[in-house]
Scaffold this motif. Sequence first.
Motif, short mmCIF file in Angstrom:
data_model
loop_
_atom_site.label_atom_id
_atom_site.label_comp_id
_atom_site.label_asym_id
_atom_site.label_seq_id
_atom_site.Cartn_x
_atom_site.Cartn_y
_atom_site.Cartn_z
N PRO A 190 -4.28 -2.78 -13.68
CA PRO A 190 -3.43 -1.59 -13.87
C PRO A 190 -2.64 -1.62 -15.18
CG PRO A 190 -3.14 -2.49 -11.69
CD PRO A 190 -3.96 -3.47 -12.44
N LEU A 191 -2.23 -2.83 -15.59
CA LEU A 191 -1.47 -2.93 -16.84
C LEU A 191 -2.35 -2.54 -18.03
CD1 LEU A 191 0.74 -6.14 -16.50
CD2 LEU A 191 1.44 -3.75 -16.39
N ALA A 236 -2.75 1.16 -17.88
CA ALA A 236 -1.51 1.90 -18.12
C ALA A 236 -1.09 1.88 -19.58
CB ALA A 236 -0.40 1.34 -17.24
N PHE A 269 -8.31 5.49 -12.68
CA PHE A 269 -7.24 5.22 -11.71
C PHE A 269 -7.73 5.25 -10.27
CE2 PHE A 269 -3.34 4.41 -13.93
CZ PHE A 269 -3.75 4.62 -15.23
N THR A 272 -1.46 1.19 -7.53
CA THR A 272 -2.02 2.42 -8.11
C THR A 272 -0.88 3.34 -8.57
OG1 THR A 272 -3.85 2.25 -6.56
CG2 THR A 272 -3.60 4.36 -7.67
N GLY A 330 0.84 1.86 -11.56
CA GLY A 330 -0.05 2.05 -12.72
C GLY A 330 0.01 3.48 -13.23
N PHE A 331 0.02 4.43 -12.31
CA PHE A 331 0.07 5.85 -12.66
C PHE A 331 1.40 6.19 -13.35
CE2 PHE A 331 1.79 9.94 -10.92
CZ PHE A 331 1.07 10.81 -11.73
N LEU A 370 3.36 4.14 -15.00
CA LEU A 370 3.38 3.50 -16.32
C LEU A 370 2.47 4.26 -17.30
CD1 LEU A 370 3.28 -0.30 -15.34
CD2 LEU A 370 5.23 1.00 -16.21
N TYR A 371 1.31 4.69 -16.83
CA TYR A 371 0.36 5.43 -17.66
C TYR A 371 1.00 6.75 -18.11
CZ TYR A 371 -4.00 7.89 -18.94
OH TYR A 371 -4.98 8.60 -19.59
N THR A 372 1.62 7.42 -17.15
CA THR A 372 2.28 8.70 -17.46
C THR A 372 3.37 8.49 -18.50
OG1 THR A 372 1.86 9.46 -15.22
CG2 THR A 372 3.59 10.61 -16.40
N THR A 426 3.79 5.96 -20.62
CA THR A 426 3.24 5.54 -21.91
C THR A 426 2.61 6.74 -22.64
OG1 THR A 426 2.66 3.47 -20.81
CG2 THR A 426 1.76 3.77 -23.00
N THR A 427 1.84 7.52 -21.91
CA THR A 427 1.18 8.68 -22.52
C THR A 427 2.21 9.66 -23.08
OG1 THR A 427 -0.66 8.47 -20.99
CG2 THR A 427 -0.40 10.60 -22.03
#
Lengths: 312, 273
Positions: B31-32, B35, B96, B150, B153-154, B156-158, B160-161
């Motif tokens: 996940p890291l 993300a 994801f 999950t 991860g989501f 963190l992805y959000t 970061t994005t």
Amino acid sequence: MKSIEAFDLVKSFNGFKAVENLSFSVDEGEIFGLLGPNGAGKTTTIRMLSALIAPTGGRATIAGYDVQDDALKVREIIGILTESPSLYGRLTAMENMEFFAKAYGVTDKSERDTKIRELLDFFQLWDRRNDPVGQYSKGMKQKLAIARALVHSPEILYLDEPTSGLDPKSSKDIRDLMEALTENQHQTILLCTHRLEDAEKLCDRVLIINKGKPITIASPRDLRKRFSSGQEVQVGVSQLDSDLIAMVRGLPMVVNITVNESENRISVSLGNELDTPRLVKALVEYGAEVRYVKPLETSLEDAYLELMEEEQ
Amino acid sequence: MRLDKSMLVFRKDFIEISRNKEVLLPMIIVPLIFAFLLPAISVIAPESVNTPGEPDMMLENMISELPEAVQAKIMSLTPTQQYIYVMLVYFFSPFFLIIPVMSSSVIAADSFAGEKERNTLEALLATPLTDAELLLGKILVSFIPGMGVTLIGFILYTATTDILTYQSFGMFIMPNVPWIVMIFVLAPAVSLLSIGVTVIISSRVKGFREAQQLSALLVVPVLALLFGQASGFLILGSRVMLVMSLILFGIDFVVFRFGLRLFQRENILAQSR
């Protein structure tokens, strides 16, 4: 009251009969031994009596509960030490004990804490209670597994090789504990062991099985008697010489004699136990200085080995 | 069925997993990577994520399959912005679904087959816990951490994005409705399917690794979704995902019924050493 009753128990695995027509009963407060060579069907029998596997034929009741119809109740009232300790290596001793106590329904926290403390103290594991069990020695794991089996104060206890991997002192502690449990708390113990000296010391009766079939049920004393060829005594004297040996050999009640000259000792097989005073009298009249007379009995191990030989 | 007994099994297994690096590391690392690495690569070096072949055609395919409102929204963007938007908001979303599949199956394999391997199963099966209580406890310990990872991860992805793209887009491009549907509806359905299949595999094998290797095959259908989305063949819009989730929940139910039938003490003991 009967704690365990088995009626013609049968267990087959893909056509192979691991247990065949096994019938026996165990009284409340009795220590009952299940003896037999590897692959005799001891573990399969214990698994059926623990409601872990279903018999293919016959039936069994534990404290009156049928192992198939009341499986949950059966599992509630028994404590089991399985062949391997079956402990969670990443959990501490305390976490293992708490998990099993709760799983067995010990819901009251103070009761649970007291019982766990008492057991870990008894097995000298309290100081290591917060260590992961994976770091324990084999003997410590075995002790903890026994403690786990006792955590809910079960009416009936199944112990599969309880002294395996334990040092002599710990083995004695376990034997003392088993005696105390049956005497003070009337717990019933089904003991599965290869250590025949344990069975001899502890069991009220033993069931010997081989290749899944029952061979005999008897008390260790009766088994010893059955295979005893007569009376054998060991006599220690101050001075052992060839004349004395010849005199003993010539006595009519002597069946056989074995001499240990370095220890000044003879082992004499006699016709029956009434011959012992006659032997001592003959030795004294000969002028021998008798230091001790010790009766030698057939051990359970001797009886077991003879039974196994007969079977083969 | 007593829920507190299932929770007891859940807590016990959760403590064990939290101390097991073999299980924990892949659960944290993957996940890291998703993300941080995916948004970073997409934003910092857009050309590096181009697939060999015909990248422009692939992008055009994807854009043409997107909902009209989305197409209208990205028409005013520069080609680089379009590329970043499509990659981060649509192309990477099936990644994801790999997280719950992988996490749940790793934990489920450890929880079921791992107990056999470590010879801890017999004492557990000898307790007065019912088959259903044991099974539910083990499903929960596979499902909750898997979905937790999950979700983290989501998030963190959000984050970061949005941090990396806000300056260029002047708005937060993540999350959108399809992502919410995917994380909260489709991912649980996929996770449950992965647990159900792993339970069945675990009841048939002796060890953790064997169960893990076989359950790794579950990633294949997720990869098919990824390629379907990349080629523009199947865009994971909210409606598509809701329909897929509905079908998957139905399959989950069937798989669990089958798993429960297999989760019997005698069968499990027969497979253990």
